[in-house]
Design a protein around this motif. Structure first.
Motif, mmCIF file in Angstrom:
data_model
loop_
_atom_site.group_PDB
_atom_site.id
_atom_site.type_symbol
_atom_site.label_atom_id
_atom_site.label_comp_id
_atom_site.label_asym_id
_atom_site.label_seq_id
_atom_site.Cartn_x
_atom_site.Cartn_y
_atom_site.Cartn_z
ATOM 1 N N ASN A 139 0.823 -1.209 0.000
ATOM 2 C CA ASN A 139 0.000 0.000 0.000
ATOM 3 C C ASN A 139 0.855 1.257 0.000
ATOM 4 O OD1 ASN A 139 -2.358 -1.474 -0.008
ATOM 5 N ND2 ASN A 139 -2.636 -1.389 2.210
ATOM 6 N N VAL A 140 1.940 1.234 0.772
ATOM 7 C CA VAL A 140 2.826 2.406 0.816
ATOM 8 C C VAL A 140 3.504 2.601 -0.540
ATOM 9 C CG1 VAL A 140 4.899 3.379 1.858
ATOM 10 C CG2 VAL A 140 3.214 2.229 3.295
ATOM 11 N N ALA A 141 4.085 1.540 -1.086
ATOM 12 C CA ALA A 141 4.769 1.638 -2.374
ATOM 13 C C ALA A 141 3.773 1.963 -3.486
ATOM 14 C CB ALA A 141 5.498 0.333 -2.684
ATOM 15 N N GLY A 142 2.539 1.472 -3.356
ATOM 16 C CA GLY A 142 1.530 1.694 -4.377
ATOM 17 C C GLY A 142 1.157 3.146 -4.556
ATOM 18 N N LEU A 143 1.414 3.987 -3.561
ATOM 19 C CA LEU A 143 1.135 5.409 -3.696
ATOM 20 C C LEU A 143 1.976 6.045 -4.793
ATOM 21 C CD1 LEU A 143 0.920 6.431 0.078
ATOM 22 C CD2 LEU A 143 -0.980 6.118 -1.528
ATOM 23 N N LEU A 144 3.086 5.395 -5.151
ATOM 24 C CA LEU A 144 3.969 5.929 -6.187
ATOM 25 C C LEU A 144 3.479 5.585 -7.589
ATOM 26 C CD1 LEU A 144 7.398 4.998 -4.567
ATOM 27 C CD2 LEU A 144 6.386 7.275 -4.716
ATOM 28 N N THR A 145 2.397 4.834 -7.715
ATOM 29 C CA THR A 145 1.933 4.392 -9.030
ATOM 30 C C THR A 145 0.649 5.067 -9.468
ATOM 31 O OG1 THR A 145 0.608 2.531 -8.187
ATOM 32 C CG2 THR A 145 2.954 2.131 -8.607
ATOM 33 N N ILE A 146 0.159 6.046 -8.710
ATOM 34 C CA ILE A 146 -1.099 6.699 -9.052
ATOM 35 C C ILE A 146 -0.929 8.216 -9.022
ATOM 36 C CG2 ILE A 146 -2.574 4.819 -8.253
ATOM 37 C CD1 ILE A 146 -2.958 6.319 -5.640
ATOM 38 N N GLY A 147 -1.758 8.913 -9.802
ATOM 39 C CA GLY A 147 -1.787 10.367 -9.760
ATOM 40 C C GLY A 147 -0.479 11.012 -10.172
ATOM 41 N N GLN A 148 -0.190 12.154 -9.552
ATOM 42 C CA GLN A 148 1.020 12.909 -9.852
ATOM 43 C C GLN A 148 2.186 12.381 -9.024
ATOM 44 O OE1 GLN A 148 -1.358 16.773 -9.243
ATOM 45 N NE2 GLN A 148 0.460 17.431 -10.341
#
Length: 372
Positions: A139-148
């Motif tokens: 979940n933490v790493a996944g924040l780098l794959t969405i949006g800006q």
């Protein structure tokens, strides 16, 4: 030890002469060009040859690290972890169904330079605490794959910390490792970054025929031809896809652009000069963005201005249509042709102007209606 060092040491210790091969698919092969294309890496599929037998005891995980230039950061490292537990599956569900296409990076502008990709396929012993820990790391790493990406880079340190804790665990079996660096172009002795699929397979390279590999529906298949090929089994493997894109279709949801657009519309309805000033600020923000390519900056700036003008010109007709008027306008904005825009600004980019001069000239062309 950094994640880069961890992968480097792992490769020295664990690498064998396994199969690496580009895989035939229906994806158009595009050689990435600096300033023109976006890059995104996906784990299309991962497979453990004994997955059904082991899933009740171990969990398959692919950990990756992609390093590339982002904005002024010459080697931004983007870590990620992928596996079935990212989907919050129960142990009884592991090994069942189909899990495909995990995004390992955001859609990132290709800035040239060196792009390095490291990945490891591992099986972890499943303990009481492990599913929750893996889910958190994902979940933490996944924040780098969405949006800006520029807005989410603040989680990189947290992602690195979570992944290092995961990778330092002793309860793992390393099945397969991969590393490659792309820089320059093939015809000049470099290694071109191109779109398409590639596979890394734990098979003896001297006894495996990669010409029989195909991709169907994001799955790795083996056979004499595409039609008759069947999903590959009997080997541990990772199948990756590299996506090349000319434009982003989600720019209207970037907080800054969206806010400035609607502020400009609101002010422009009562004072056109005030609205024009705000939309110019929005266009300048676009040209300063690290999340967009040169080509797409022009398209997005033109799209924001076009929507602003259309909204004002149609404000009378749109009264009472709240909630329904936006769809067709959005479609028109997204339909602005990135290929056409590139042809219009290519001479400017070819002159190797700095960002400030380039942005000024492009804004002038938009104001004069030369870019539409």
């Amino acid at each position: 030890m950094s994640l880069i060092d961890w992968f480097a040491n792992l490769f020295v210790k664990e690498a064998k002469h396994y199969v690496y091969a580009p895989v035939t698919s229906e994806v158009e092969k595009i050689v990435f060009q600096e300033g023109q294309h976006y890059f995104r890496l996906r784990l299309a599929e991962m497979f453990l040859k004994d997955d059904r037998k082991l899933f009740r005891k171990v969990v398959p995980v692919v950990s990756s690290l992609v390093s590339l230039q982002f904005g002024s950061i010459a080697a931004q490292a983007l870590p990620n972890v992928a596996g079935p537990l990212a989907l919050n599956l129960s142990e009884s569900s592991l090994g069942k169904g189909v899990q495909l296409n995990y995004s390992l990076t955001n859609l990132v502008p290709y800035r040239g330079g060196t792009v390095s990709v490291s990945a490891a396929l591992m099986s972890y012993v499943s303990k009481d605490y492990f599913p929750a820990f893996l889910s958190l790391a994902n979940n933490v790493a996944g924040l780098l794959t969405i949006g800006q990406l520029s807005a989410t880079l603040k989680v990189v340190d947290s992602a690195v910390g979570a992944l290092q804790d995961l990778l330092d665990s002793d309860d793992k079996d390393i099945r397969l490792v991969y590393h490659n660096e792309y820089a320059g172009s093939d015809n000049l002795g470099g290694v071109s970054l191109t779109s398409g699929y590639f596979a890394v397979i734990a098979a003896d390279a001297g006894k495996f025929n990669p010409a029989k590999l195909f991709v169907k529906n994001s799955q790795l298949c083996f056979g004499d031809d595409l039609a008759s090929s069947q999903p590959l089994t009997g080997y541990d493997y990772m199948l990756f896809s590299v996506e090349a894109a000319l434009y982003r279709d989600d720019f209207r949801y970037f907080t800054e652009y969206n806010s400035l657009l609607y502020t400009a519309i609101e002010k422009g309805m009562t004072d056109k000069a005030e609205g024009d000033a705000v939309i110019r600020a929005g266009m300048l923000a676009v040209f300063k963005s690290d999340d967009l390519t040169y080509v797409d900056k022009t398209r997005v700036a033109a799209a924001l201005k076009a929507e602003y003008e259309e909204r004002l010109s149609l404000q009378g007709q749109l009264k009472g249509l709240s909630g329904t008027d936006g769809d067709w306008l959005s479609d028109r904005v997204l339909a602005i042709d990135p290929h056409g825009v590139w042809q219009q600004i290519e001479p400017l980019v070819a002159d190797k102007l700095d960002d400030a001069v380039l942005s000024g000239r492009i804004l002038g062309m938009i104001a004069q209606g030369k870019i539409t």
